[in-house]
Design an enzyme around this catalytic site. Structure first.
Site, mmCIF file in Angstrom:
data_model
loop_
_atom_site.group_PDB
_atom_site.id
_atom_site.type_symbol
_atom_site.label_atom_id
_atom_site.label_comp_id
_atom_site.label_asym_id
_atom_site.label_seq_id
_atom_site.Cartn_x
_atom_site.Cartn_y
_atom_site.Cartn_z
ATOM 1 N N ASP A 84 0.904 -1.141 0.000
ATOM 2 C CA ASP A 84 0.000 0.000 0.000
ATOM 3 C C ASP A 84 0.946 1.194 0.000
ATOM 4 O O ASP A 84 1.564 1.501 1.021
ATOM 5 C CB ASP A 84 -0.883 0.020 1.246
ATOM 6 C CG ASP A 84 -1.853 1.192 1.221
ATOM 7 O OD1 ASP A 84 -1.500 2.235 0.607
ATOM 8 O OD2 ASP A 84 -2.943 1.100 1.798
ATOM 9 N N HIS A 85 1.070 1.862 -1.137
ATOM 10 C CA HIS A 85 2.165 2.841 -1.252
ATOM 11 C C HIS A 85 2.004 4.005 -0.274
ATOM 12 O O HIS A 85 2.963 4.696 0.029
ATOM 13 C CB HIS A 85 2.319 3.340 -2.692
ATOM 14 C CG HIS A 85 1.231 4.228 -3.152
ATOM 15 N ND1 HIS A 85 0.112 3.760 -3.786
ATOM 16 C CD2 HIS A 85 1.076 5.566 -3.055
ATOM 17 C CE1 HIS A 85 -0.678 4.777 -4.058
ATOM 18 N NE2 HIS A 85 -0.124 5.876 -3.639
ATOM 19 N N HIS B 158 -5.986 2.667 1.413
ATOM 20 C CA HIS B 158 -5.277 3.852 1.911
ATOM 21 C C HIS B 158 -5.980 4.501 3.118
ATOM 22 O O HIS B 158 -5.361 4.777 4.131
ATOM 23 C CB HIS B 158 -5.133 4.902 0.819
ATOM 24 C CG HIS B 158 -4.552 4.378 -0.454
ATOM 25 N ND1 HIS B 158 -3.512 3.478 -0.467
ATOM 26 C CD2 HIS B 158 -4.851 4.621 -1.749
ATOM 27 C CE1 HIS B 158 -3.204 3.185 -1.728
ATOM 28 N NE2 HIS B 158 -4.003 3.866 -2.520
#
Ligand SMILES: NC(=O)c1ccc[n+]([C@@H]2O[C@H](COP(=O)([O-])OP(=O)(O)OC[C@H]3O[C@@H](n4cnc5c(N)ncnc54)[C@H](OP(=O)(O)O)[C@@H]3O)[C@@H](O)[C@H]2O)c1
Length: 513
Positions: free
Chosen positions: A200-201, A263
């Protein structure tokens, strides 16, 4: 164990660790993610002297390409997307480590020839027997790739764990609880959970990692971080952009799956979790999972009470006219896909009892930003707060994740002059003024962590499934209710009026960003 850095680096956040020799295979190397994120991130790590001495990248995809064409694709991608410009000397060295292998994701023969290439290059470059396999294809190919890697013997750690094999998986991990569980199961058939890194960047962003530092390295916040002192929390991730050539993908996904399930819920977890008993990957991920499990379920029947969805029509964004969502390429004329979501959530545990967390995200909103705002309880209605028609503004702690990364605390101050008037002012810390060297891209940090075997910033299987357990009933609720009012917000506005009503009903409003 990681080595210490041999080369001095100016990347302060990554300054003490360097991985052992290894190679990377990127599946789907002809695609968008490889160009935009992966190749630029590896290049920057290389320029910083953080990559191991013996390191290669093999791009794997079905498209016809030679090594030279792949190197040229990489050069253009780095030119366009890297935070650093190309330095010719460094580039030549980096390019000499790039190879391309044409193959099919479901054909064992393609993997046997990959294995051959790996050992040939291994002889040339001694990149070790450590391999990072990055799945940068659509998820439909993940199962086949995993199975072929396993069949070829590439999925196993070797030499009693001394040499590793790791798998990196991109979102989306499923589209509901059922499909996520199946996908996780199919990955688990080839790679052990300890070898699997779900990206999950958002978790790679410095400001997101700073949430835990801010909470647990500062004595002043933690005693206030609970229902006794906090009135509510708002988390906003807003985008000015529209589809950006990803119409086919987004039309099938929507904002709840694309942004909230991963996110926004991760931001909520970091804001709300209990202190972990250490900073190890599992201790942190255990605490995050507990928050996801404590989220009060929103049943399909309650969806309208707690969740708002929207879709943008045409409008003006930053002064330019833009088309509505339904007019975009690869989007249905009567599309029911939401491009905006607002949610009201409760975490049913001791710390957060009765404290609402309001989340919102959307496309074509007026501002590109991500921010967490903690609203503290107001002061009693006496002294400066005695006049009900002019309440004193509450203290708000805002964590700016992007842009203008930093933290601000709003406090009441006396307006100078003979009258007593209170006005909120901001105590503001900006990352760029304190750390002018800049921060690395999220993918740089995350790729380095995979090479180092540090899974702290990656989602564990149970976390992903707990997040889907919360999200899936909302999707079910929506699927039962046809939408008659889409598009229901103008591009360039802050979403549909119902998103404002979600807070008005509770006597609150969204913070102006
Ligand atoms: N792009 C982004 O910014 C971004 C951001 C977050 C997450 N992701 C995720 O990262 C992954 C890769 O994204 P991407 O944007 O790079 O995808 P993409 O460009 O659509 O696909 C990557 C490559 O996969 C191959 N491919 C395409 N469709 C396929 C199919 N149906 N079956 C098998 N292979 C197929 C193609 O290569 P060949 O035809 O040459 O084999 C393509 O070049 C996806 O899971 C995506 O959701 C992407």
């Amino acid at each position: 164990m990681p080595e210490t850095t041999r080369t001095k680096t100016n990347l302060h956040a990554l300054d003490i660790r360097s991985p052992h020799d290894c190679g990377v295979v990127i599946f789907g190397a002809s695609g968008d993610l490889t160009k935009r994120k992966l190749l630029p991130a590896f290049y920057n790590l290389f320029v910083d002297g953080i990559l191991p001495k013996h390191f290669i990248i093999i791009g794997f995809a079905r498209s016809e390409m030679t090594n030279e064409v792949f190197q040229e694709l990489a050069r253009q991608a780095i030119n366009e997307f890297s935070r650093r410009p190309i330095d010719q000397g460094k580039w030549n060295e980096f390019a000499s480590r790039l190879y391309y292998h044409r193959g099919h994701y479901d054909e064992p023969d393609s993997f046997h020839s990959l294995q051959k290439l790996q050992s040939e290059r291994h002889n040339n470059f001694r990149s070790g027997k450590n391999w990072l396999y990055y799945l940068a294809t659509p998820p439909s190919a993940y199962g086949d790739i995993g199975a072929c890697l396993k069949q070829t013997g590439l999925a196993e750690d070797h030499d009693a764990g001394e040499h590793w094999s790791r798998l990196v998986v991109e979102k989306p991990i499923g589209r509901d609880l059922d499909s996520a569980t199946k996908l996780n199961r199919s990955l688990a058939a080839s790679f052990d959970e300890s070898q699997t890194y779900r990206i999950d960047h958002y978790l790679g962003k410095e400001t997101v990692q700073n949430i835990l530092v801010m909470r647990f390295a500062n004595g002043i916040f933690e005693p206030l971080w609970n229902h006794n002192h906090i009135d509510h929390v708002q988390i906003t991730v807003s985008e000015t952009g529209g589809l950006d050539r990803r119409g086919g993908y987004y039309e099938d996904i929507g904002a709840l799956r694309d942004m909230v399930q991963n996110h926004l819920l991760q931001l909520l977890c970091l804001t709300a979790m209990e202190p972990p008993h250490n900073l190890g990957a599992d201790a942190i991920r255990d605490e995050k999972r507990q928050i996801l499990e404590a989220l009060r379920p929103i049943s399909s029947e309650q969806t309208n009470q707690y969740a708002v969805r929207g879709q943008y029509g045409e409008g003006l964004v930053k002064g330019s006219a833009v088309i509505g969502y339904r007019a975009a390429e690869k989007v249905a004329e009567e599309s029911q896909t939401e491009t905006f979501v607002a949610l009201k959530c409760y975490i049913d545990n001791w710390r957060w009892s009765g404290v609402p967390f309001y989340l919102r995200t959307g496309k074509r909103l007026p501002k590109q930003c991500a921010e967490i705002s903690i609203f503290f309880r107001g002061v009693p209605p006496i002294l400066f707060n005695a006049n009900p028609s002019k309440p004193v503004a509450p203290n708000v702690l805002s964590i700016r994740i992007q842009p203008n990364e930093g933290i601000a605390l709003e406090i009441g101050s006396k307006v100078p002059g003979p009258h007593v008037a209170v006005r909120p002012v901001s105590l503001d810390f900006g990352y760029s003024s304190v750390y002018p060297a800049g921060t690395p891209e999220a993918y740089e940090r995350l790729l380095l962590d995979v090479m180092l075997g540090d899974a702290t910033l990656f989602m564990r299987r149970d976390e992903v499934e707990a997040a889907w357990s919360f999200i899936t009933p909302i999707l079910d609720g929506w699927s039962k209710q046809p939408i008659n009012d889409f598009p229901n917000y103008m591009a360039g506005s802050w979403g549909p009026a119902t998103a404002d009503e979600l807070l008005f009903r509770d006597g609150r409003r969204w913070r102006r960003l």
